[in-house]
Design a protein around this motif. Structure first.
Motif, PDB file in Angstrom:
ATOM      1  N   VAL A  84      15.211 -27.882  69.931  1.00 29.94           N
ATOM      2  CA  VAL A  84      15.370 -27.854  68.470  1.00 29.94           C
ATOM      3  C   VAL A  84      15.182 -26.438  67.917  1.00 29.94           C
ATOM      4  CG1 VAL A  84      14.413 -28.717  66.285  1.00 29.94           C
ATOM      5  CG2 VAL A  84      14.725 -30.275  68.207  1.00 29.94           C
ATOM      6  N   GLU A  85      14.154 -25.734  68.390  1.00 32.48           N
ATOM      7  CA  GLU A  85      13.900 -24.377  67.890  1.00 32.48           C
ATOM      8  C   GLU A  85      15.007 -23.413  68.291  1.00 32.48           C
ATOM      9  OE1 GLU A  85      12.192 -21.178  65.888  1.00 32.48           O
ATOM     10  OE2 GLU A  85      11.922 -23.333  65.665  1.00 32.48           O
ATOM     11  N   ALA A  86      15.484 -23.499  69.517  1.00 34.50           N
ATOM     12  CA  ALA A  86      16.571 -22.624  69.970  1.00 34.50           C
ATOM     13  C   ALA A  86      17.834 -22.884  69.156  1.00 34.50           C
ATOM     14  CB  ALA A  86      16.833 -22.828  71.453  1.00 34.50           C
ATOM     15  N   ARG A  87      18.132 -24.140  68.903  1.00 34.99           N
ATOM     16  CA  ARG A  87      19.314 -24.495  68.104  1.00 34.99           C
ATOM     17  C   ARG A  87      19.184 -23.923  66.690  1.00 34.99           C
ATOM     18  NH1 ARG A  87      24.324 -25.079  68.749  1.00 34.99           N
ATOM     19  NH2 ARG A  87      24.344 -23.845  66.907  1.00 34.99           N
TER      20      ARG A  87
ATOM     21  N   ALA B 191      34.492  -2.348  61.163  1.00 35.85           N
ATOM     22  CA  ALA B 191      33.102  -2.639  61.504  1.00 35.85           C
ATOM     23  C   ALA B 191      33.095  -3.676  62.610  1.00 35.85           C
ATOM     24  CB  ALA B 191      32.345  -3.162  60.285  1.00 35.85           C
ATOM     25  N   LEU B 192      32.149  -3.508  63.515  1.00 35.73           N
ATOM     26  CA  LEU B 192      31.952  -4.459  64.610  1.00 35.73           C
ATOM     27  C   LEU B 192      30.627  -5.170  64.364  1.00 35.73           C
ATOM     28  CD1 LEU B 192      32.595  -5.668  67.394  1.00 35.73           C
ATOM     29  CD2 LEU B 192      31.561  -3.645  68.411  1.00 35.73           C
ATOM     30  N   VAL B 193      30.678  -6.486  64.244  1.00 32.91           N
ATOM     31  CA  VAL B 193      29.477  -7.289  64.039  1.00 32.91           C
ATOM     32  C   VAL B 193      29.294  -8.148  65.282  1.00 32.91           C
ATOM     33  CG1 VAL B 193      28.359  -9.077  62.654  1.00 32.91           C
ATOM     34  CG2 VAL B 193      29.758  -7.317  61.533  1.00 32.91           C
ATOM     35  N   GLY B 194      28.190  -7.901  65.992  1.00 32.90           N
ATOM     36  CA  GLY B 194      27.876  -8.680  67.189  1.00 32.90           C
ATOM     37  C   GLY B 194      26.710  -9.604  66.912  1.00 32.90           C
ATOM     38  N   GLY B 195      26.898 -10.878  67.153  1.00 38.80           N
ATOM     39  CA  GLY B 195      25.862 -11.854  66.860  1.00 38.80           C
ATOM     40  C   GLY B 195      24.562 -11.619  67.596  1.00 38.80           C
ATOM     41  N   ASP B 196      24.644 -11.051  68.786  1.00 38.41           N
ATOM     42  CA  ASP B 196      23.449 -10.826  69.594  1.00 38.41           C
ATOM     43  C   ASP B 196      22.462  -9.859  68.927  1.00 38.41           C
ATOM     44  OD1 ASP B 196      22.454 -11.979  71.910  1.00 38.41           O
ATOM     45  OD2 ASP B 196      22.834 -10.171  73.095  1.00 38.41           O
ATOM     46  N   VAL B 197      22.977  -8.982  68.073  1.00 42.78           N
ATOM     47  CA  VAL B 197      22.116  -8.037  67.357  1.00 42.78           C
ATOM     48  C   VAL B 197      21.067  -8.791  66.553  1.00 42.78           C
ATOM     49  CG1 VAL B 197      22.098  -6.353  65.467  1.00 42.78           C
ATOM     50  CG2 VAL B 197      23.848  -6.220  67.238  1.00 42.78           C
ATOM     51  N   PHE B 198      21.473  -9.877  65.949  1.00 44.27           N
ATOM     52  CA  PHE B 198      20.558 -10.634  65.101  1.00 44.27           C
ATOM     53  C   PHE B 198      19.530 -11.405  65.928  1.00 44.27           C
ATOM     54  CE2 PHE B 198      24.520  -9.969  62.805  1.00 44.27           C
ATOM     55  CZ  PHE B 198      24.033  -9.209  61.757  1.00 44.27           C
ATOM     56  N   ARG B 199      19.891 -11.798  67.125  1.00 47.49           N
ATOM     57  CA  ARG B 199      18.924 -12.427  68.034  1.00 47.49           C
ATOM     58  C   ARG B 199      17.849 -11.425  68.424  1.00 47.49           C
ATOM     59  NH1 ARG B 199      17.867 -12.010  73.120  1.00 47.49           N
ATOM     60  NH2 ARG B 199      19.763 -10.850  73.558  1.00 47.49           N
ATOM     61  N   ARG B 200      18.257 -10.200  68.701  1.00 49.50           N
ATOM     62  CA  ARG B 200      17.300  -9.168  69.128  1.00 49.50           C
ATOM     63  C   ARG B 200      16.368  -8.713  68.011  1.00 49.50           C
ATOM     64  NH1 ARG B 200      21.982  -7.288  71.902  1.00 49.50           N
ATOM     65  NH2 ARG B 200      22.230  -5.642  70.378  1.00 49.50           N
ATOM     66  N   MET B 201      16.648  -9.072  66.789  1.00 49.92           N
ATOM     67  CA  MET B 201      15.763  -8.708  65.676  1.00 49.92           C
ATOM     68  C   MET B 201      14.481  -9.523  65.671  1.00 49.92           C
ATOM     69  SD  MET B 201      18.296  -8.066  62.489  1.00 49.92           S
ATOM     70  CE  MET B 201      19.423  -6.697  62.475  1.00 49.92           C
ATOM     71  N   ILE B 202      14.475 -10.637  66.357  1.00 50.30           N
ATOM     72  CA  ILE B 202      13.264 -11.451  66.432  1.00 50.30           C
ATOM     73  C   ILE B 202      12.298 -10.749  67.391  1.00 50.30           C
ATOM     74  CG2 ILE B 202      12.264 -13.674  67.087  1.00 50.30           C
ATOM     75  CD1 ILE B 202      14.974 -14.948  66.371  1.00 50.30           C
ATOM     76  N   VAL B 203      11.154 -10.356  66.893  1.00 56.66           N
ATOM     77  CA  VAL B 203      10.172  -9.614  67.678  1.00 56.66           C
ATOM     78  C   VAL B 203       9.292 -10.561  68.488  1.00 56.66           C
ATOM     79  CG1 VAL B 203       8.200  -8.031  67.563  1.00 56.66           C
ATOM     80  CG2 VAL B 203      10.167  -7.702  66.045  1.00 56.66           C
ATOM     81  N   ASN B 204       8.768 -11.572  67.858  1.00 59.31           N
ATOM     82  CA  ASN B 204       7.931 -12.572  68.524  1.00 59.31           C
ATOM     83  C   ASN B 204       8.430 -13.949  68.140  1.00 59.31           C
ATOM     84  OD1 ASN B 204       5.939 -10.900  69.838  1.00 59.31           O
ATOM     85  ND2 ASN B 204       5.148 -10.455  67.790  1.00 59.31           N
TER      86      ASN B 204
ATOM     87  N   LEU C 109      20.699 -19.819  62.723  1.00 61.79           N
ATOM     88  CA  LEU C 109      20.257 -18.750  61.832  1.00 61.79           C
ATOM     89  C   LEU C 109      21.003 -17.460  62.143  1.00 61.79           C
ATOM     90  CD1 LEU C 109      18.345 -17.566  59.670  1.00 61.79           C
ATOM     91  CD2 LEU C 109      16.683 -17.192  61.522  1.00 61.79           C
ATOM     92  N   ARG C 110      21.063 -17.092  63.401  1.00 59.21           N
ATOM     93  CA  ARG C 110      21.759 -15.854  63.807  1.00 59.21           C
ATOM     94  C   ARG C 110      23.220 -15.898  63.396  1.00 59.21           C
ATOM     95  NH1 ARG C 110      22.449 -15.025  70.303  1.00 59.21           N
ATOM     96  NH2 ARG C 110      24.680 -14.708  70.341  1.00 59.21           N
ATOM     97  N   GLN C 111      23.864 -17.044  63.555  1.00 61.72           N
ATOM     98  CA  GLN C 111      25.278 -17.149  63.213  1.00 61.72           C
ATOM     99  C   GLN C 111      25.506 -17.077  61.707  1.00 61.72           C
ATOM    100  OE1 GLN C 111      26.214 -20.752  65.315  1.00 61.72           O
ATOM    101  NE2 GLN C 111      26.321 -19.706  67.289  1.00 61.72           N
TER     102      GLN C 111
END
Length: 170
Positions: A55-58, A31-44, A63-65
């Protein structure tokens, strides 16, 4: 090789996704798990990621990690060889390794030169660097802030297969 978990990291355009995909394909159940996938799940409400994180970006990056390492753990527990790839620099790499310590992750840090990062970024459809965020920012942060854990590969003059063969010790 019986390794069940690889963590592939490096700066943007280091070849993480390409190398991770090629490495994962070497195993019969992977399985390949790419962290960016979880970033793209945020819609708004996604925070801007860049050379300086507010602070929010951190919080969103952490959270993504954490979600990514949870997914990694589930795949390993289901019997898959997992290749997890993300930009994990400094404390982020240390924290990911710590969360997965009991799974004995094999860390691979792709560290091509800043010049190569810039060229690779220009050669791909998606670009992440700019005049305000040059490749040297992440390359220098990786070199300065990331402890020398795992296998560090200067992949500047290597193709994907050469990097995978190096990771596999061949």
């Amino acid at each position: 090789m019986t390794q069940s978990l690889f963590i592939i990291t490096g700066a943007m355009a280091a070849g993480k996704t390409t190398v991770a995909n090629a490495l994962a394909r070497r195993f019969p159940r992977s399985a390949l798990v790419g962290g960016d996938v979880f970033r793209r799940m945020i819609v708004n409400g996604a925070a801007a990621m860049g050379p300086t994180l507010d602070v929010e970006a951190r919080a969103q990056l952490t959270l993504r990690q954490v979600i990514a390492t949870d997914a990694v753990r589930r795949y390993v527990e289901a019997g898959f060889t997992v290749v997890y790839q993300d930009i994990l620099i400094g404390h982020d790499l240390v924290a990911a390794v710590e969360r997965l310590r009991d799974l004995d992750p094999r860390v691979v840090v792709l560290a091509p030169s800043a010049e190569v990062l810039g060229q690779r970024d220009r050669d791909r459809p998606k670009t992440g660097y700019s005049e305000a965020f040059p490749p040297s920012v992440l390359a220098e942060a990786l070199a300065r802030e990331t402890p020398r854990i795992g296998q560090w590969i200067d992949s500047s003059a290597m193709d994907v297969e050469q990097v995978v063969e190096t990771v596999l010790g061949r």
